[in-house]
Motif scaffolding. Structure first.
Motif, short mmCIF file in Angstrom:
data_model
loop_
_atom_site.label_atom_id
_atom_site.label_comp_id
_atom_site.label_asym_id
_atom_site.label_seq_id
_atom_site.Cartn_x
_atom_site.Cartn_y
_atom_site.Cartn_z
N MET A 11 37.82 -6.66 16.69
CA MET A 11 37.85 -6.05 18.01
C MET A 11 38.23 -4.57 17.91
O MET A 11 37.66 -3.73 18.59
N VAL A 12 39.19 -4.24 17.07
CA VAL A 12 39.62 -2.85 16.91
C VAL A 12 38.50 -2.06 16.26
O VAL A 12 38.24 -0.90 16.61
N ALA A 13 37.81 -2.67 15.34
CA ALA A 13 36.72 -1.98 14.64
C ALA A 13 35.55 -1.72 15.57
O ALA A 13 34.81 -0.75 15.40
N ALA A 14 35.40 -2.52 16.61
CA ALA A 14 34.27 -2.36 17.51
C ALA A 14 34.62 -1.48 18.69
O ALA A 14 33.82 -1.33 19.60
N SER A 15 35.78 -0.86 18.77
CA SER A 15 36.19 -0.04 19.92
C SER A 15 35.43 1.27 19.94
O SER A 15 35.01 1.76 18.90
N PRO A 16 35.25 1.90 21.12
CA PRO A 16 34.50 3.15 21.21
C PRO A 16 35.18 4.30 20.49
O PRO A 16 34.51 5.22 20.06
N ALA A 17 36.50 4.27 20.35
CA ALA A 17 37.18 5.36 19.65
C ALA A 17 36.76 5.42 18.20
O ALA A 17 36.64 6.49 17.62
N THR A 30 32.19 11.53 21.38
CA THR A 30 32.37 11.10 22.76
C THR A 30 33.81 11.21 23.21
O THR A 30 34.08 11.51 24.39
N ASP A 31 34.74 11.02 22.32
CA ASP A 31 36.16 11.14 22.69
C ASP A 31 36.47 12.57 23.13
O ASP A 31 37.18 12.78 24.12
N PHE A 32 35.95 13.54 22.40
CA PHE A 32 36.18 14.94 22.72
C PHE A 32 35.54 15.28 24.06
O PHE A 32 36.14 15.96 24.88
N VAL A 33 34.30 14.76 24.29
CA VAL A 33 33.60 15.05 25.53
C VAL A 33 34.37 14.44 26.71
O VAL A 33 34.54 15.07 27.75
N VAL A 34 34.86 13.22 26.57
CA VAL A 34 35.62 12.56 27.64
C VAL A 34 36.90 13.32 27.90
O VAL A 34 37.29 13.56 29.06
N MET A 35 37.60 13.76 26.84
CA MET A 35 38.83 14.50 26.99
C MET A 35 38.56 15.83 27.66
O MET A 35 39.31 16.26 28.56
N LEU A 36 37.49 16.49 27.29
CA LEU A 36 37.13 17.77 27.87
C LEU A 36 36.78 17.59 29.36
O LEU A 36 37.22 18.37 30.21
N ALA A 37 36.05 16.52 29.70
CA ALA A 37 35.69 16.26 31.10
C ALA A 37 36.95 15.94 31.91
O ALA A 37 37.08 16.38 33.06
N PHE A 38 37.88 15.24 31.31
CA PHE A 38 39.13 14.89 32.01
C PHE A 38 39.94 16.13 32.28
O PHE A 38 40.46 16.32 33.38
N ILE A 39 40.03 17.03 31.31
CA ILE A 39 40.80 18.27 31.47
C ILE A 39 40.13 19.14 32.54
O ILE A 39 40.82 19.72 33.39
N LEU A 40 38.81 19.23 32.52
CA LEU A 40 38.09 20.01 33.53
C LEU A 40 38.31 19.40 34.93
O LEU A 40 38.47 20.12 35.92
N PHE A 41 38.30 18.09 35.00
CA PHE A 41 38.53 17.40 36.28
C PHE A 41 39.93 17.71 36.81
O PHE A 41 40.09 18.05 37.98
#
Length: 186
Positions: A11-17, A30-41
């Motif tokens: 399960m840990v191996a299949a996580s999106p991170a 994708t983690d960086f993009v999500v973090m960047l979108a969250f900071i912009l939000f």
């Protein structure tokens, strides 16, 4: 137990991170993009002063609730004042009703006592009137009996006198009667 550990590892191996590949600071990560979108939000929210507006709305809501609570307290106090006033009025009315009932009982007792006295006086008057009527009837009866006795005695005396009296005695009685009348008139 080994199966549980194997399942958790899968399960840990299949996580999106862990699915992201390449360097972290890349638009492919994708983690960086999500973090960047969250900071912009978050930056957009701060720029548009959303936290202040949310705070104002919460303050406004709190003030509205506070004013409603104050109004409810005031209404409650007014209701308690009215309740106390009505209870006081009810007690006064009850006291007045008790006084009226007591007064009515007293008046009824006095009226009953007066009626009893009036009845006794009426009975005494009727007894006295009946006694007077009895005495009057008795006197009338005695008079009637006496008159009847006198009438019988006179009739008997007349008969006896008529049988025993002579003409000479009759003239002498008339002369004596005239002399008595003449003596009484002069």
């Amino acid at each position: 137990m080994k199966q549980l550990i194997a399942t958790l590892t899968a399960m840990v191996a299949a996580s999106p991170a862990l699915a992201a590949t390449g360097p972290f600071f890349s638009l492919g990560n994708t983690d960086f993009v999500v973090m960047l979108a969250f900071i912009l939000f978050i930056a957009l929210l701060v720029y548009l002063k959303v936290p202040g507006k949310i705070g104002e709305m919460l303050d406004k809501r709190a003030n509205g609730i506070k004013s409603e609570l104050d109004e409810a307290r005031a209404l409650r106090e007014e209701a308690q004042t009215l309740l106390a006033s009505y209870e006081r009025k009810q007690k006064e009315v009850q006291d007045q009703a008790d006084r009226i009932v007591a007064h009515a009982k007293t008046e009824a007792a006095e009226a009953a006592e007066q009626a009893k006295k009036d009845l006794e006086q009426s009975i005494k008057r009727r007894i006295k009137a009946a006694e007077e009527q009895i005495a009057s009837a008795e006197a009338s009866a005695v008079k009637d009996v006496r008159d009847q006795a006198i009438a019988v005695a006179v009739a008997a005396a007349k008969e006896v006198v008529a049988k025993t009296m002579t003409e000479e005695d009759n003239s002498k009685l008339i002369d004596d009667s005239i002399a008595q009348v003449d003596a009484k008139l002069h």
